[in-house]
Design a protein around this motif. Sequence first.
Motif, PDB file in Angstrom:
ATOM      1  N   SER A 489      45.930  75.564  72.488  1.00 53.81           N
ATOM      2  CA  SER A 489      47.026  73.651  72.457  1.00 53.81           C
ATOM      3  C   SER A 489      45.938  72.607  73.126  1.00 53.81           C
ATOM      4  O   SER A 489      45.510  72.194  72.752  1.00 53.81           O
ATOM      5  N   SER A 490      45.472  74.280  73.915  1.00 52.90           N
ATOM      6  CA  SER A 490      45.213  72.519  75.509  1.00 52.90           C
ATOM      7  C   SER A 490      43.207  72.640  75.227  1.00 52.90           C
ATOM      8  O   SER A 490      42.768  72.536  75.763  1.00 52.90           O
ATOM      9  N   ILE A 491      42.815  73.424  74.015  1.00 52.37           N
ATOM     10  CA  ILE A 491      41.313  73.009  73.510  1.00 52.37           C
ATOM     11  C   ILE A 491      41.982  72.170  71.796  1.00 52.37           C
ATOM     12  O   ILE A 491      40.933  72.003  71.194  1.00 52.37           O
ATOM     13  N   GLY A 492      42.457  71.847  71.974  1.00 52.22           N
ATOM     14  CA  GLY A 492      43.168  70.621  70.840  1.00 52.22           C
ATOM     15  C   GLY A 492      43.339  71.637  69.319  1.00 52.22           C
ATOM     16  O   GLY A 492      43.138  70.596  68.226  1.00 52.22           O
ATOM     17  N   GLY A 493      44.107  73.013  69.055  1.00 53.39           N
ATOM     18  CA  GLY A 493      43.671  73.646  67.948  1.00 53.39           C
ATOM     19  C   GLY A 493      45.366  72.926  67.864  1.00 53.39           C
ATOM     20  O   GLY A 493      45.824  71.653  68.271  1.00 53.39           O
ATOM     21  N   ASN A 494      45.684  72.719  66.671  1.00 55.75           N
ATOM     22  CA  ASN A 494      46.651  72.334  65.295  1.00 55.75           C
ATOM     23  C   ASN A 494      47.949  72.353  66.071  1.00 55.75           C
ATOM     24  O   ASN A 494      48.739  71.185  66.499  1.00 55.75           O
ATOM     25  N   LEU A 495      48.363  73.349  67.236  1.00 54.01           N
ATOM     26  CA  LEU A 495      49.679  74.002  68.071  1.00 54.01           C
ATOM     27  C   LEU A 495      49.703  72.320  68.656  1.00 54.01           C
ATOM     28  O   LEU A 495      51.160  71.871  68.829  1.00 54.01           O
ATOM     29  N   ALA A 496      48.643  71.735  68.932  1.00 56.16           N
ATOM     30  CA  ALA A 496      48.901  70.735  70.487  1.00 56.16           C
ATOM     31  C   ALA A 496      49.068  68.996  69.487  1.00 56.16           C
ATOM     32  O   ALA A 496      49.830  68.131  70.121  1.00 56.16           O
ATOM     33  N   LEU A 497      49.310  69.206  68.063  1.00 56.08           N
ATOM     34  CA  LEU A 497      50.215  68.221  68.046  1.00 56.08           C
ATOM     35  C   LEU A 497      51.012  68.019  66.497  1.00 56.08           C
ATOM     36  O   LEU A 497      51.799  67.228  66.443  1.00 56.08           O
ATOM     37  N   VAL A 498      51.732  69.430  66.760  1.00 55.35           N
ATOM     38  CA  VAL A 498      53.013  69.590  66.649  1.00 55.35           C
ATOM     39  C   VAL A 498      53.697  68.453  67.318  1.00 55.35           C
ATOM     40  O   VAL A 498      54.036  68.266  68.516  1.00 55.35           O
ATOM     41  N   GLN A 499      55.199  68.152  66.943  1.00 57.68           N
ATOM     42  CA  GLN A 499      55.909  67.064  67.082  1.00 57.68           C
ATOM     43  C   GLN A 499      57.267  67.104  66.728  1.00 57.68           C
ATOM     44  O   GLN A 499      57.405  68.199  66.104  1.00 57.68           O
ATOM     45  N   ASN A 500      57.963  67.356  67.828  1.00 60.13           N
ATOM     46  CA  ASN A 500      59.673  67.240  66.564  1.00 60.13           C
ATOM     47  C   ASN A 500      60.153  67.300  65.710  1.00 60.13           C
ATOM     48  O   ASN A 500      59.689  65.920  65.692  1.00 60.13           O
ATOM     49  N   GLY A 501      60.536  67.933  65.106  1.00 61.16           N
ATOM     50  CA  GLY A 501      60.984  66.835  63.836  1.00 61.16           C
ATOM     51  C   GLY A 501      59.874  67.894  62.254  1.00 61.16           C
ATOM     52  O   GLY A 501      60.471  68.004  61.281  1.00 61.16           O
ATOM     53  N   ASP A 502      59.058  67.977  62.860  1.00 65.34           N
ATOM     54  CA  ASP A 502      58.092  69.170  62.257  1.00 65.34           C
ATOM     55  C   ASP A 502      58.501  70.198  61.635  1.00 65.34           C
ATOM     56  O   ASP A 502      59.243  70.934  62.293  1.00 65.34           O
ATOM     57  N   MET A 503      58.556  70.338  60.232  1.00 64.75           N
ATOM     58  CA  MET A 503      59.057  71.716  59.394  1.00 64.75           C
ATOM     59  C   MET A 503      57.809  72.478  59.597  1.00 64.75           C
ATOM     60  O   MET A 503      56.271  72.119  59.630  1.00 64.75           O
ATOM     61  N   ILE A 504      58.131  73.514  59.648  1.00 66.09           N
ATOM     62  CA  ILE A 504      57.305  74.531  60.211  1.00 66.09           C
ATOM     63  C   ILE A 504      57.678  76.137  59.591  1.00 66.09           C
ATOM     64  O   ILE A 504      58.606  76.370  59.177  1.00 66.09           O
ATOM     65  N   GLU A 505      57.198  76.463  58.451  1.00 66.59           N
ATOM     66  CA  GLU A 505      57.366  77.765  57.754  1.00 66.59           C
ATOM     67  C   GLU A 505      56.511  79.043  58.029  1.00 66.59           C
ATOM     68  O   GLU A 505      55.119  78.939  58.396  1.00 66.59           O
TER      69      GLU A 505
END
Length: 573
Positions: A489-505
């Motif tokens: 996340s700290s180098i800008g991977g998409n993990l950094a963009l996850v927000q509360n309420g998003d659905m993850i599979e």
Amino acid sequence: MNKKSYLRSTEWFGKDDKMGFVHRSWLRNQGHPDHLFRDKPVIGICNTWSDLTPCNAHLREFADIVKRGVYEAGGFPLEFPVMSLGETLMKPTTMLWRNLASMDVEETIRANPLDGIVLLTGCDKTTPSTLMGAASVNLPTIVVPGGPMLNGKFRGKDIGSGTATWQLSEGMKAGTVSREDLIEAESCMSRSAGHCMTMGTASSMASMVETLGLTLPGASAIPAVDSRKKVMAHLSGNRIVEMVKEDLSLSKILTRQAFENAIKVNSAIGGSTNFIIHLVAIAGRIGVDLVLDDFDKLGSGMPLLLNLMPSGKYLMEDFYYAGGLPVILDELRGHIHTGALTINGKTIGENCKDAPCYNRDVIANIEKPFKDSAGIAVLKGNLCENGAVIKPSAATYSLMQHKGRAVVFETIEDYHDRIDDPDLDIDKTCVMVLKGVGPVGYPGMPEVGNLDLPEKLVKEGVKDMVRISDGRMSGTAYGTVVLHISPESSIGGNLALVQNGDMIELDVKKRKLILHVSDKELKKRKENWKAPDPVADRGYVNLFINHVEQAEKGCDFDFLRGASGNKVMRDLH
Ligand code: FES
């Protein structure tokens, strides 16, 4: 095998000039007569002993035992200390210094008059760090694993290091374990010298070096306090002298075949996920190209043969009494490269031939494994474009295909602040997301991925939830835990963009980890994303964050891949 006539140490001790005088004279202040180190294999005993590394605190005595073996075989031993990494005391995480310790080992070996190396190891990082350093020099090298502690014994039951810690901590949250219980359990769990006695990272690393062919057969599981461990150390001292004479350098043993064997065996023993990061880094130093997919391709079809915590119920002491790693290797005969060479000059297949098993409840037969499938699954998807991993044998079967609402923690401190808040909007179907614990972001990628569950859910009896992060997990831990997300996340991977309420599979069978957010929305979030400030602007930590590679590349420094060999750059004048 070719007999070596030239000794590297002759460049120091064999010269009859001013510098030869200097090299010999100062060594003689220890009372070593001249004939001991002239034309004799000089063996460096690389010692990770430290009072600050309790798992390795017995290795000072072991160095003396190795020395006896070296002298007996006609070599000359010189012990040297290197940076020791103790999991339980160092903050913020030992992984921050694994590469530094490896540099210490590499440079110390190369700069000194050494012909062969014995690595004394134990606690998690002390094995990969020393081996990475030694691999970059490539002298004949043997590993003496320090051995596990005796089984923990608490109120009539066996308890395992780390694994019991997580269980007791969950019990505290659920109200079933008191503070007094916890304090009593402390001494019951760690009751002898040695490293964690579960199949955690230290035991996985010890099994790894034995499988790679770098120890005497059967060495890894012997408890630290068993006298047979000392015999093994003595014999390793004998053997390294012979290895120098045979010019049996590390690169002759650390072949692609040896690495493939290690991947398969780590699966069959239910080894740690940290194994991936360390094996990739070691391979990178010796010039073997391992990629993350190799671990899934080679390891995930393996059956689980070993019934040890955290995947099962026994401990390393039981493993040793049941026959140890040679039994596993013999059971896997049809899967591994039996022709891979080992340090005793024999193949791994010869070493484990007909190894007797004394307890089939501990080590299962390959026809009737403990669990049908083991290993590490490598996940791909828009949440982990360069990969992520999960250890299915330590996860809950019903959660391995799961879709849930994200509950996001931006940092580990944020997690601690809010996890037990009764108002936290979370239920057992949610996916817990932790950011900022990758190699660069933390820095050092700590073992925090197996996040404790919220107290209110533990009290309701919830035992597991899907947890995802860019961090690591202790090899002693368990749960449906997705780790090593890359890019972090700290180098800008998409993990950094996850927000509360998003659905993850999560779909382990299909090897997928998907963030159900449109590309358009992710692009918009990325434009607004701001990288966190660097955590250090000077010193080693600054070097680390600027040069550490991502998890799938082993978290080595970009400038340390490859080897510089054993030649010194310039002479001492
Ligand atoms: Fe040293 Fe577990 S803390 S091996």
